[in-house]
Scaffold this motif. Structure first.
Motif, PDB file in Angstrom:
ATOM      1  N   ALA A   1       0.824  -1.217   0.000  1.00  0.00           N
ATOM      2  CA  ALA A   1       0.000   0.000   0.000  1.00  0.00           C
ATOM      3  C   ALA A   1       0.854   1.262   0.000  1.00  0.00           C
ATOM      4  N   GLY A   2       2.182   1.100  -0.013  1.00  0.00           N
ATOM      5  CA  GLY A   2       3.061   2.258  -0.090  1.00  0.00           C
ATOM      6  C   GLY A   2       3.588   2.757   1.243  1.00  0.00           C
ATOM      7  N   THR A   3       3.337   2.024   2.314  1.00  0.00           N
ATOM      8  CA  THR A   3       3.798   2.414   3.646  1.00  0.00           C
ATOM      9  C   THR A   3       5.264   2.032   3.819  1.00  0.00           C
ATOM     10  N   ASN A   4       6.015   2.880   4.507  1.00  0.00           N
ATOM     11  CA  ASN A   4       7.411   2.596   4.822  1.00  0.00           C
ATOM     12  C   ASN A   4       7.414   1.667   6.027  1.00  0.00           C
ATOM     13  N   VAL A   5       7.728   0.379   5.813  1.00  0.00           N
ATOM     14  CA  VAL A   5       7.679  -0.629   6.873  1.00  0.00           C
ATOM     15  C   VAL A   5       9.082  -1.153   7.149  1.00  0.00           C
ATOM     16  N   THR A   6       9.422  -1.225   8.432  1.00  0.00           N
ATOM     17  CA  THR A   6      10.664  -1.853   8.858  1.00  0.00           C
ATOM     18  C   THR A   6      10.282  -3.085   9.659  1.00  0.00           C
ATOM     19  N   PHE A   7      10.887  -4.226   9.319  1.00  0.00           N
ATOM     20  CA  PHE A   7      10.621  -5.481  10.017  1.00  0.00           C
ATOM     21  C   PHE A   7      11.762  -5.749  10.991  1.00  0.00           C
ATOM     22  N   LEU A   8      11.424  -5.965  12.253  1.00  0.00           N
ATOM     23  CA  LEU A   8      12.416  -6.328  13.259  1.00  0.00           C
ATOM     24  C   LEU A   8      12.218  -7.809  13.559  1.00  0.00           C
ATOM     25  N   VAL A   9      13.135  -8.616  13.053  1.00  0.00           N
ATOM     26  CA  VAL A   9      13.021 -10.066  13.183  1.00  0.00           C
ATOM     27  C   VAL A   9      14.356 -10.619  13.639  1.00  0.00           C
ATOM     28  N   ARG A  10      14.318 -11.473  14.615  1.00  0.00           N
ATOM     29  CA  ARG A  10      15.528 -12.176  15.023  1.00  0.00           C
ATOM     30  C   ARG A  10      15.610 -13.453  14.216  1.00  0.00           C
ATOM     31  N   GLU A  11      16.536 -13.477  13.259  1.00  0.00           N
ATOM     32  CA  GLU A  11      16.645 -14.621  12.353  1.00  0.00           C
ATOM     33  C   GLU A  11      16.790 -15.942  13.103  1.00  0.00           C
ATOM     34  N   GLN A  12      17.518 -15.929  14.223  1.00  0.00           N
ATOM     35  CA  GLN A  12      17.702 -17.186  14.947  1.00  0.00           C
ATOM     36  C   GLN A  12      16.366 -17.728  15.438  1.00  0.00           C
ATOM     37  N   ARG A  13      15.474 -16.836  15.846  1.00  0.00           N
ATOM     38  CA  ARG A  13      14.167 -17.301  16.305  1.00  0.00           C
ATOM     39  C   ARG A  13      13.360 -17.867  15.139  1.00  0.00           C
ATOM     40  N   ARG A  14      13.426 -17.210  13.980  1.00  0.00           N
ATOM     41  CA  ARG A  14      12.708 -17.702  12.800  1.00  0.00           C
ATOM     42  C   ARG A  14      13.221 -19.097  12.437  1.00  0.00           C
TER      43      ARG A  14
END
Length: 107
Positions: free
Chosen positions: A28-41
């Motif tokens: 939709a055009g929103t500036n989104v930052t994803f905070l993800v801990r790769e180890q948890r994923r």
């Protein structure tokens, strides 16, 4: 938060729900930052495949975490790169199927 008239969103813990919602916001055009801990994923994915009868050897686990977390790694998930770039993709279908499989195995 709005800066300069643009909505900025931080998705913390972008699992299945946060990933899908964040992807929709990006489209939709929103500036989104994803905070993800790769180890948890990685741990979540390993729990599902182990429950499905495919345990992950420790050496493979460590190699996977290194590949996904190294700065500039070519192994950063393509789904994530596509969402960040705002491209259409299979993100919602993959996450939905993965979540269904996890529930089937009580993970």
């Amino acid at each position: 938060m709005r800066r300069g008239g643009h909505l900025r969103v931080l998705v913390v813990g972008a699992g299945a729900t946060g990933g899908v919602l964040g992807a929709r916001l990006v489209r939709a055009g929103t500036n989104v930052t994803f905070l993800v801990r790769e180890q948890r994923r990685v741990a979540e994915a390993e729990a599902v495949v182990t429950a499905a009868g495919h345990p992950v050897p420790l050496a493979v686990h460590h190699a996977t975490v290194r590949a996904l977390t190294a700065e500039g790694s070519a192994f950063t998930p393509s789904l994530y790169r596509g969402v960040v770039a705002g491209r259409e993709g299979e993100t919602e279908h993959v996450l939905g199927a993965f979540q269904t499989r996890a529930r089937e195995h009580d993970v």
